[in-house]
Design an enzyme around this catalytic site. Structure first.
Site, PDB file in Angstrom:
ATOM      1  N   MET A  16      59.251  84.402  50.923  1.00 27.43           N
ATOM      2  CA  MET A  16      59.535  84.462  52.351  1.00 27.43           C
ATOM      3  C   MET A  16      60.956  83.984  52.666  1.00 27.43           C
ATOM      4  O   MET A  16      61.696  84.635  53.392  1.00 27.43           O
ATOM      5  CB  MET A  16      58.502  83.619  53.106  1.00 27.43           C
ATOM      6  CG  MET A  16      58.574  83.724  54.606  1.00 27.43           C
ATOM      7  SD  MET A  16      57.133  82.963  55.404  1.00 27.43           S
ATOM      8  CE  MET A  16      57.354  81.233  54.948  1.00 27.43           C
ATOM      9  N   LEU A  17      61.348  82.852  52.124  1.00 27.97           N
ATOM     10  CA  LEU A  17      62.709  82.355  52.320  1.00 27.97           C
ATOM     11  C   LEU A  17      63.699  83.152  51.488  1.00 27.97           C
ATOM     12  O   LEU A  17      64.790  83.492  51.973  1.00 27.97           O
ATOM     13  CB  LEU A  17      62.794  80.873  51.944  1.00 27.97           C
ATOM     14  CG  LEU A  17      64.196  80.269  51.943  1.00 27.97           C
ATOM     15  CD1 LEU A  17      64.851  80.363  53.318  1.00 27.97           C
ATOM     16  CD2 LEU A  17      64.157  78.822  51.453  1.00 27.97           C
ATOM     17  N   ASP A  41      61.314  83.309  34.107  1.00 28.90           N
ATOM     18  CA  ASP A  41      60.213  82.358  34.174  1.00 28.90           C
ATOM     19  C   ASP A  41      60.833  80.971  34.296  1.00 28.90           C
ATOM     20  O   ASP A  41      61.334  80.411  33.320  1.00 28.90           O
ATOM     21  CB  ASP A  41      59.346  82.453  32.917  1.00 28.90           C
ATOM     22  CG  ASP A  41      58.157  81.503  32.949  1.00 28.90           C
ATOM     23  OD1 ASP A  41      58.099  80.645  33.845  1.00 28.90           O
ATOM     24  OD2 ASP A  41      57.299  81.618  32.063  1.00 28.90           O
ATOM     25  N   TYR A  64      55.711  76.460  43.545  1.00 30.99           N
ATOM     26  CA  TYR A  64      54.255  76.527  43.602  1.00 30.99           C
ATOM     27  C   TYR A  64      53.883  75.894  44.935  1.00 30.99           C
ATOM     28  O   TYR A  64      54.040  74.690  45.122  1.00 30.99           O
ATOM     29  CB  TYR A  64      53.665  75.758  42.435  1.00 30.99           C
ATOM     30  CG  TYR A  64      52.149  75.776  42.335  1.00 30.99           C
ATOM     31  CD1 TYR A  64      51.520  76.479  41.316  1.00 30.99           C
ATOM     32  CD2 TYR A  64      51.347  75.069  43.235  1.00 30.99           C
ATOM     33  CE1 TYR A  64      50.135  76.488  41.196  1.00 30.99           C
ATOM     34  CE2 TYR A  64      49.967  75.079  43.129  1.00 30.99           C
ATOM     35  CZ  TYR A  64      49.365  75.782  42.113  1.00 30.99           C
ATOM     36  OH  TYR A  64      47.998  75.797  42.005  1.00 30.99           O
ATOM     37  N   TYR A 128      50.892  68.371  45.299  1.00 29.78           N
ATOM     38  CA  TYR A 128      52.055  69.199  45.639  1.00 29.78           C
ATOM     39  C   TYR A 128      53.264  68.316  45.946  1.00 29.78           C
ATOM     40  O   TYR A 128      54.372  68.550  45.436  1.00 29.78           O
ATOM     41  CB  TYR A 128      51.722  70.079  46.835  1.00 29.78           C
ATOM     42  CG  TYR A 128      52.906  70.802  47.435  1.00 29.78           C
ATOM     43  CD1 TYR A 128      53.546  71.829  46.754  1.00 29.78           C
ATOM     44  CD2 TYR A 128      53.385  70.444  48.699  1.00 29.78           C
ATOM     45  CE1 TYR A 128      54.632  72.480  47.309  1.00 29.78           C
ATOM     46  CE2 TYR A 128      54.471  71.102  49.265  1.00 29.78           C
ATOM     47  CZ  TYR A 128      55.093  72.109  48.564  1.00 29.78           C
ATOM     48  OH  TYR A 128      56.171  72.753  49.120  1.00 29.78           O
ATOM     49  N   LYS A 132      56.906  68.146  43.909  1.00 30.20           N
ATOM     50  CA  LYS A 132      58.191  68.437  44.573  1.00 30.20           C
ATOM     51  C   LYS A 132      59.123  67.216  44.516  1.00 30.20           C
ATOM     52  O   LYS A 132      60.345  67.365  44.359  1.00 30.20           O
ATOM     53  CB  LYS A 132      57.957  68.878  46.011  1.00 30.20           C
ATOM     54  CG  LYS A 132      57.295  70.250  46.143  1.00 30.20           C
ATOM     55  CD  LYS A 132      58.153  71.385  45.597  1.00 30.20           C
ATOM     56  CE  LYS A 132      59.309  71.709  46.507  1.00 30.20           C
ATOM     57  NZ  LYS A 132      60.068  72.908  46.029  1.00 30.20           N
TER      58      LYS A 132
END
Length: 286
Positions: A16-17, A41, A64, A128, A132
């Site tokens: 999307m970005l 990858d 992810y 998540y 990050k």
């Protein structure tokens, strides 16, 4: 750095970005090399190195982002969000390119009394968020000339997002319940893309920057704006998070401060409500 004539490599270019960043960078005169998972990858250093040519800027939009699924699949999320970020940063360093890592409000616990400054301590609540945060640390330790750009509540025309989900559900159900005790800054991918380009063009120092809209809103506030844009009327009722428990904890407070960008004269993104009204035709029309 003047953008015109520079070469940008965008990893995660089909997201999307990524799609909006590629379009906006090209519109500003950059040569864009668009890479996605079929091309590189990100979990494997050799794959990234083979795919990234000589360039001026590398932007990692790959992530992810299945927040709830990451609670049961943290190793896979870590491979993309942490190992992958480090691999991309290392290749950017080898190419003598500026590196941009897109990160998230989920690196914070969401319990601050004011907007989070860029130098606030990381304290993620979820798998998540942990992956990050580890990605940010990997980038910082890579030695690359890097910008970590945190964003939040991202929406856009080129992928699944909250406004599309709400508009579709509102049309199908006729009434919606949305939480009003999680606060953040809805941010349009087009605005974030322009912000990233502006940071690079301003040649800001390496460090952390926050790329979110101004102001603040609850998901309930945002949902009301979405259904209004969709012509669905007043169909949203507020509930609290205890009525909608999900596997991964959400930061209840995701408001980010923008002092770092302002310090170096970079224009920050406008108020979330104004930007949504500008974005709505493209996002809901898509």
């Amino acid at each position: 750095m003047l953008i015109e004539g520079t070469t940008w490599v965008v990893i995660g270019a089909r997201g999307m970005l990524g799609q909006d960043l590629c379009a906006r960078a090209q519109a500003r005169g950059a040569v864009v090399v668009a890479l996605d998972q079929d091309d590189a990858d990100i979990r494997r250093a050799g794959s990234v190195a083979a795919a990234v040519p000589a360039c001026d800027v590398v932007v990692n939009c790959a992530a992810y982002t299945a927040v709830d699924q990451a609670e049961q699949d943290e190793a896979r999320a870590f491979a993309v969000n942490a190992v992958g970020a480090g691999n991309a940063a290392a290749v950017a360093k080898a190419r003598h390119a500026r590196f941009v890592q897109v990160s998230t409000d989920y690196v914070f616990a969401g319990n601050a009394p004011v907007a989070y400054p860029e130098d606030a301590a990381r304290a993620p609540l979820s798998a998540y968020g942990r992956t990050k945060a580890a990605g940010e640390e990997a980038v910082e330790s890579s030695g690359a000339d890097s910008l970590i750009v945190r964003t939040a509540w991202l929406y856009g025309a080129h992928g699944p997002c909250f406004p599309k989900t709400i508009a579709k559900a509102g049309k199908e159900r006729g009434a919606l319940q949305v939480v009003d005790d999680q606060i953040g800054q809805p941010t349009w991918t087009c605005d974030l893309a322009e912000f990233i380009i502006d940071l690079v063009e301003a040649d800001v120092p390496s460090g952390i920057y926050h790329g979110t809209s101004g102001g603040q809103a609850s998901w309930f506030d945002f949902a009301r704006e979405v259904v209004a844009a969709a012509g669905l009327g007043d169909i949203v009722t507020a509930i609290d998070s205890s009525s909608h428990v999900r596997p991964a904890p959400r930061p209840p407070w995701s408001v980010l401060g923008h002092d770092a960008a302002r310090r170096f004269g970079v224009k920050t993104i406008g108020n979330w409500r104004d930007r949504w009204r500008e974005a709505a035709p493209a996002v809901l029309g898509a």
